[in-house]
Design a protein around this motif. Structure first.
Motif, short mmCIF file in Angstrom:
data_model
loop_
_atom_site.label_atom_id
_atom_site.label_comp_id
_atom_site.label_asym_id
_atom_site.label_seq_id
_atom_site.Cartn_x
_atom_site.Cartn_y
_atom_site.Cartn_z
N LEU A 1 50.70 16.08 -29.21
CA LEU A 1 49.56 15.49 -28.52
C LEU A 1 48.61 14.99 -29.61
CD1 LEU A 1 47.86 17.00 -25.40
CD2 LEU A 1 46.51 15.86 -27.16
N ALA A 2 48.33 13.70 -29.59
CA ALA A 2 47.61 13.06 -30.70
C ALA A 2 46.18 13.56 -30.84
CB ALA A 2 47.61 11.55 -30.52
N ALA A 3 45.85 13.96 -32.07
CA ALA A 3 44.49 14.34 -32.45
C ALA A 3 44.42 14.29 -33.97
CB ALA A 3 44.15 15.74 -31.94
N GLY A 4 43.26 13.99 -34.49
CA GLY A 4 43.11 13.95 -35.94
C GLY A 4 43.98 12.91 -36.61
N THR A 5 44.20 11.79 -35.94
CA THR A 5 45.07 10.75 -36.51
C THR A 5 44.38 10.02 -37.65
OG1 THR A 5 44.31 9.20 -34.81
CG2 THR A 5 46.32 10.43 -34.35
N LEU A 6 45.19 9.58 -38.59
CA LEU A 6 44.70 8.85 -39.76
C LEU A 6 45.32 7.46 -39.81
CD1 LEU A 6 45.08 11.72 -42.39
CD2 LEU A 6 42.94 10.90 -41.39
N PRO A 7 44.66 6.51 -40.47
CA PRO A 7 45.28 5.18 -40.64
C PRO A 7 46.57 5.29 -41.44
CG PRO A 7 42.94 5.13 -41.19
CD PRO A 7 43.31 6.57 -41.04
N PRO A 8 47.53 4.41 -41.18
CA PRO A 8 48.78 4.43 -41.95
C PRO A 8 48.51 4.38 -43.45
CG PRO A 8 48.93 2.90 -40.11
CD PRO A 8 47.51 3.34 -40.17
N ASP A 9 49.23 5.18 -44.19
CA ASP A 9 49.17 5.22 -45.66
C ASP A 9 47.83 5.72 -46.20
OD1 ASP A 9 51.77 4.11 -45.77
OD2 ASP A 9 50.92 2.10 -45.55
N ALA A 10 46.97 6.30 -45.36
CA ALA A 10 45.69 6.81 -45.83
C ALA A 10 45.84 8.14 -46.56
CB ALA A 10 44.71 6.97 -44.67
N LEU A 11 46.81 8.92 -46.15
CA LEU A 11 46.90 10.28 -46.66
C LEU A 11 47.29 10.33 -48.14
CD1 LEU A 11 46.80 13.30 -45.85
CD2 LEU A 11 49.28 13.18 -45.51
N LYS A 12 46.56 11.17 -48.88
CA LYS A 12 46.87 11.46 -50.27
C LYS A 12 47.06 12.96 -50.38
CE LYS A 12 44.20 7.54 -52.05
NZ LYS A 12 43.05 7.12 -52.90
N PRO A 13 48.31 13.44 -50.32
CA PRO A 13 48.56 14.88 -50.30
C PRO A 13 47.94 15.60 -51.50
CG PRO A 13 50.55 13.68 -49.73
CD PRO A 13 49.55 12.66 -50.19
N GLY A 14 47.46 16.81 -51.22
CA GLY A 14 46.95 17.64 -52.29
C GLY A 14 45.58 17.27 -52.80
N THR A 15 44.84 16.45 -52.06
CA THR A 15 43.50 16.02 -52.50
C THR A 15 42.45 16.48 -51.50
OG1 THR A 15 43.63 13.90 -51.32
CG2 THR A 15 44.47 13.97 -53.58
N LEU A 16 41.23 16.62 -51.99
CA LEU A 16 40.10 16.94 -51.13
C LEU A 16 39.50 15.66 -50.58
CD1 LEU A 16 38.02 19.72 -52.93
CD2 LEU A 16 38.86 19.80 -50.58
N ASP A 17 39.23 15.63 -49.28
CA ASP A 17 38.66 14.43 -48.69
C ASP A 17 38.04 14.82 -47.35
OD1 ASP A 17 38.46 11.85 -47.16
OD2 ASP A 17 39.49 11.06 -48.93
N ALA A 18 36.86 14.28 -47.08
CA ALA A 18 36.20 14.57 -45.81
C ALA A 18 37.05 14.15 -44.62
CB ALA A 18 34.84 13.87 -45.77
N ARG A 19 37.86 13.12 -44.80
CA ARG A 19 38.70 12.66 -43.69
C ARG A 19 39.71 13.71 -43.29
NH1 ARG A 19 40.93 7.25 -46.25
NH2 ARG A 19 40.87 8.65 -48.06
N TRP A 20 40.20 14.48 -44.26
CA TRP A 20 41.17 15.53 -43.91
C TRP A 20 40.44 16.66 -43.16
CZ3 TRP A 20 43.04 11.55 -45.53
CH2 TRP A 20 43.33 11.18 -46.84
N GLY A 21 39.21 16.95 -43.59
CA GLY A 21 38.43 17.96 -42.88
C GLY A 21 38.14 17.57 -41.45
N GLU A 22 37.82 16.29 -41.24
CA GLU A 22 37.56 15.79 -39.90
C GLU A 22 38.82 15.85 -39.04
OE1 GLU A 22 36.20 14.75 -36.52
OE2 GLU A 22 34.81 15.02 -38.19
N ALA A 23 39.96 15.49 -39.62
CA ALA A 23 41.22 15.52 -38.88
C ALA A 23 41.56 16.94 -38.43
CB ALA A 23 42.35 14.96 -39.74
N ALA A 24 41.39 17.91 -39.34
CA ALA A 24 41.69 19.30 -39.00
C ALA A 24 40.75 19.79 -37.90
CB ALA A 24 41.59 20.18 -40.23
N ALA A 25 39.47 19.45 -38.02
CA ALA A 25 38.50 19.87 -37.01
C ALA A 25 38.82 19.26 -35.66
CB ALA A 25 37.09 19.48 -37.45
N ALA A 26 39.23 18.00 -35.64
CA ALA A 26 39.58 17.33 -34.38
C ALA A 26 40.76 18.03 -33.70
CB ALA A 26 39.91 15.87 -34.64
N CYS A 27 41.72 18.48 -34.49
CA CYS A 27 42.86 19.21 -33.92
C CYS A 27 42.39 20.51 -33.28
CB CYS A 27 43.91 19.49 -34.98
SG CYS A 27 44.71 18.01 -35.63
N CYS A 28 41.49 21.22 -33.96
CA CYS A 28 40.96 22.47 -33.40
C CYS A 28 40.23 22.21 -32.09
CB CYS A 28 40.02 23.14 -34.40
SG CYS A 28 40.81 23.72 -35.91
#
Length: 332
Positions: A77-104
């Motif tokens: 079930l879609a939540a915390g979606t990111l634009p294609p190719d936006a993800l940079k694994p292993g990095t700190l980014d507010a966008r990842w925090g927002e995505a995780a919060a949206a899933c919660c």
């Protein structure tokens, strides 16, 4: 008997969450315990499934109704979606925090609506979460805010030992003032309820001392005399199977020997050091209870250093999902 529907959040997308969720939900035995619906980015879950070579078909769903029943499919079930190719694994980014919060948030809304009866939460990074502007101290506090009902408390389980701390994420110097008779007694009562819901037998609880050598008769502090022992005596008068104060350095060895199924500890690390040492060989889980639905997560972080390399072990995530299923609907 119908299986409970469990929301499984993908966690921080730059961490190990998506891959341990994908790998865990390929386990046939686990799929017999519940109908899981993953709350996260369908594109990222597809990538994670390819990474772990799990072979399940990713299916995007609009509702949890009817989801998760097919063990050959991973329903997302879609939540915390990111634009294609936006993800940079292993990095700190507010966008990842927002995505995780949206899933919660989405998982909580499903629970509020009665569409799921439990939540298994993959880890999110607190720094990224705070970078996204959130003020909640940690994931338990955020789930409590999202539910806006109940008073959350933390319980851990490893090797059949159930633990709960009287104090949680607080400064060490604040701990003694927060250890009160009422607080210790409340933890005894809540842990007894968890032990019985989990069918842990005998439901005997050891209450751990705060000070070295249990205070040595008041030489190293009076909390054992003035606070902890009176709470234990009150609990015994109420019919609970409880003992203590237990020396902190003996608590886990005694529990492993079988003396106790549950431990009430005075602070966070008093519980977690033992849990993490034992958990190196046996997967454990962390539970956030006291809310309308149980939330179960893993006692490790996002592991940015190995994220998206296919190296992360999924056993704790699998246990978290199974535990959420086992405790769903038990009123915890």
């Amino acid at each position: 008997m119908s299986r409970p529907v469990i929301a499984v959040t993908m966690g921080d997308p730059a961490g190990v969450g998506p891959e341990i969720v994908a790998r865990a939900l390929t386990e046939r035995d686990l799929r017999q315990t519940c109908n899981p619906v993953v709350v996260g980015d369908p594109r990222l879950m597809f990538r994670a499934m390819e990474l772990v070579r799990g072979g399940l078909t990713i299916r995007t769903v609009q509702t949890a109704a009817g989801a998760g029943a097919d063990p050959e499919t991973l329903d997302v079930l879609a939540a915390g979606t990111l634009p294609p190719d936006a993800l940079k694994p292993g990095t700190l980014d507010a966008r990842w925090g927002e995505a995780a919060a949206a899933c919660c948030r989405t998982a909580v809304e499903l629970a509020k609506a009665g569409a799921v009866t439990g939540i298994a939460s993959a880890p999110f990074n607190k720094e990224a979460f705070h970078m996204a502007g959130y003020k909640a101290m940690d994931d338990m506090t955020y789930f409590e805010e999202c539910f806006a009902k109940g008073e959350a408390y933390q319980v851990g389980e490893v090797a059949g030992i159930w633990t709960t701390p009287v104090t949680f994420h607080v400064a060490f110097r604040a701990i003694p003032d927060l250890v009160t008779k009422e607080a210790v007694l409340a933890k005894i009562r809540s842990l007894d309820k968890v032990l019985k819901a989990a069918k842990a037998s005998p439901a005997r609880i050891g209450v751990v001392a705060l000070n070295v050598h249990c205070g040595e008769g008041g030489m190293f502090g009076r909390e054992e005399i003035d606070v902890i022992a009176p709470a234990i005596q009150q609990a015994k008068a109420e019919g609970f199977d409880v003992a203590g104060p237990v020396p902190p350095d003996s608590a886990f060895p005694l529990a492993l020997r079988g003396d106790y199924k549950g431990l009430v500890l005075m602070y966070h690390d008093q519980a977690n050091i033992g849990r993490k040492i034992i958990g190196r060989d046996q997967p454990g889980v962390s539970l956030f209870l006291g809310m309308p639905a149980p939330v179960v997560t893993v006692p490790h972080g996002t592991a940015y250093d190995i994220a998206w390399k296919g190296l992360a072990k999924h056993s704790m995530m699998a246990r978290a999902i199974a535990t959420a299923a086992a405790l769903a609907g038990k009123g915890l």
